[in-house]
Design an enzyme around this catalytic site. Structure first.
Site, PDB file in Angstrom:
ATOM      1  N   ASP A 253       0.829  -1.207   0.000  1.00 51.03           N
ATOM      2  CA  ASP A 253       0.000   0.000   0.000  1.00 51.03           C
ATOM      3  C   ASP A 253       0.859   1.252   0.000  1.00 51.03           C
ATOM      4  O   ASP A 253       0.437   2.303  -0.468  1.00 51.03           O
ATOM      5  CB  ASP A 253      -0.944  -0.003   1.202  1.00 51.03           C
ATOM      6  CG  ASP A 253      -2.081  -0.972   0.947  1.00 51.03           C
ATOM      7  OD1 ASP A 253      -1.884  -2.177   1.188  1.00 51.03           O
ATOM      8  OD2 ASP A 253      -3.129  -0.533   0.454  1.00 51.03           O
TER       9      ASP A 253
HETATM   10  O1  MRU Z   1      -7.650  -3.140   2.889  1.00 57.38           O
HETATM   11  P1  MRU Z   1      -7.372  -3.530   1.466  1.00 57.38           P
HETATM   12  O2  MRU Z   1      -8.129  -4.724   1.006  1.00 57.38           O
HETATM   13  O3  MRU Z   1      -7.504  -2.342   0.529  1.00 57.38           O
HETATM   14  O4  MRU Z   1      -5.827  -3.927   1.477  1.00 57.38           O
HETATM   15  C1  MRU Z   1      -5.215  -4.295   0.264  1.00 57.38           C
HETATM   16  C2  MRU Z   1      -3.801  -4.683   0.408  1.00 57.38           C
HETATM   17  O5  MRU Z   1      -3.223  -4.645   1.471  1.00 57.38           O
HETATM   18  C3  MRU Z   1      -3.099  -5.054  -0.858  1.00 57.38           C
HETATM   19  O6  MRU Z   1      -2.088  -5.988  -0.608  1.00 57.38           O
HETATM   20  C4  MRU Z   1      -2.459  -3.796  -1.483  1.00 57.38           C
HETATM   21  O7  MRU Z   1      -3.388  -2.771  -1.572  1.00 57.38           O
HETATM   22  C5  MRU Z   1      -1.899  -4.070  -2.814  1.00 57.38           C
HETATM   23  S1  MRU Z   1      -3.152  -4.332  -4.035  1.00 57.38           S
HETATM   24  C6  MRU Z   1      -2.390  -4.546  -5.519  1.00 57.38           C
END
Ligand code: MRU
Length: 374
Positions: A253
């Site tokens: 993220d």
């Molecule tokens: O809370 P989320 O489902 O948005 O978290 C997503 C993640 O942690 C993913 O690993 C990250 O965003 C990478 S997506 C290509």
């Protein structure tokens, strides 16, 4: 450009003036697309996890504003009015979820586009037009960049683990078509390994408490006929001890300038377990997930989500099952120190460590060229 709602794994369906988002809270049981008419709809869709995954959040937000201004029939403001309108809405969209940097990165880039457009624009509508085109390009670019990540990642793993004919990879959360404009990042690497015939098996964690792994990643793997096994998050150590995993590949993220990586809660534990078992731990992420303004992961703001995600079934959407009155700590992400990361797979190549065990991400981004194997 347009994407159509003809593939159940496409989270973002866009054509000029209209946007639909696949409601990921309902997957895998129901496939329902929600109409997103403006930035307010998108803000709520992002906050409530209709759409999630760092790149998908950024693109959905950018396109929601494109749809809003395309359909703004009564707007007759100047180009400066259009810039103020778009800037205010972009800032509002960025406030929906704080940890993923892709959204604020997209907002910064779109603000640059509109400030350039204003120099030549005859009226507000021309600024809107420049904005719409730039947002649409983000949608197209994301798929291309994910395919490049897949290809670099598969090549890297192949070259690092050349004693194995086939590889098994463990992944966490959902980083696939649903989390991006298509193909995926870490899941894109798994897709590329499978296409090249060198994937033995993908293991995916459940990813408590929102179950992005069991609901979304498992769904994508089954959909693509990729050999896959679902494990409880707490089974990862036993799986690695059994020698059933050749590499762990996760998404991101936000990656700080030193390589510290914020990703779904539980990623840090996987990295520690991988280190203990001498298994490569790789982060797959587009350059839009790298935040060079932060020197380390200590500066990353970690989003905390509703206690209901733990107290209730279905990630907070079902009935309460935990003891009434218990307090809850529910960080959505954790930060994996760069020391535990073996490499960062980007669309420009794989960033590996120099001799002193540090990533030089700034240098990699500046050169914009691959530093490692193709
Ligand atoms: O809370 P989320 O489902 O948005 O978290 C997503 C993640 O942690 C993913 O690993 C990250 O965003 C990478 S997506 C290509």
């Amino acid at each position: 450009m347009a994407t159509e709602a003809n593939n159940s794994l496409q989270s973002i369906c866009y054509k000029r003036g209209s946007l639909q988002l696949l409601d990921q809270r309902k997957l895998p049981l129901e496939t329902i697309y929600l109409n997103i008419q403006d930035s307010t709809d998108a803000w709520h869709a992002i906050k409530d996890m209709v759409v999630r995954g760092a790149p998908a959040i950024a693109i959905a937000a950018a396109l929601s504003l494109a749809v809003e201004v395309f359909n703004l029939e009564n707007f007759d403001g100047t180009s400066d009015d259009a810039v103020s309108y778009l800037t205010m809405k972009l800032e509002y969209l960025v406030s929906s979820r704080p940890t993923a940097v892709n959204l604020s990165d997209a907002a910064t880039k779109l603000k640059e586009v509109i400030s350039k457009a204003v120099a030549t624009a005859s009226d507000g509508r021309s600024v809107f037009q420049a904005y719409i085109q730039a947002a649409e390009i983000m949608l197209e670019d994301d798929v291309a960049s994910n395919k490049a990540i897949g290809s670099y990642g598969a090549g890297f793993l192949h070259s690092q683990l050349n004693n194995f004919k086939k590889l098994s990879v463990l992944t966490h959360c959902n980083t696939g078509s649903l989390a991006t404009a298509g193909y995926g990042t870490a899941l894109g690497v798994i897709r590329a390994l499978h296409t090249e015939g060198v994937l033995e098996r993908a293991y995916c964690t459940e990813t408590r408490p929102f179950n992005q792994g069991s609901r979304l990643t498992a769904f994508e793997l089954v959909h693509d006929n990729i050999p896959a096994t679902l494990i409880a998050d707490s089974a990862a150590a036993a799986l690695m001890k059994d020698g059933r995993v050749n590499a762990v590949v996760v998404g991101a993220d936000r990656v700080a300038a030193n390589g510290d990586t914020a990703n779904k809660i539980g990623t840090y534990s996987l990295a520690i377990i991988a280190k203990h078992h001498n298994i490569p731990f790789l982060v797959a992420a587009p350059l839009t997930s790298i935040d060079l303004s932060l020197s380390s992961g200590k500066e990353i703001v970690i989003e905390e989500r509703s206690p209901k995600e733990l107290l209730n079934t279905r990630g907070g959407l079902g009935e309460q099952v935990a003891a009434k009155g218990v307090s809850v700590w529910n960080p959505a992400f954790d930060v994996t120190p760069a020391a535990l990361v073996s490499g960062i797979i980007t669309e420009k190549g794989v960033i590996t460590k120099k001799g002193n065990d540090d990533f030089d991400i700034k240098d990699f981004v500046k050169k914009g060229a691959k530093q490692c194997c193709s």
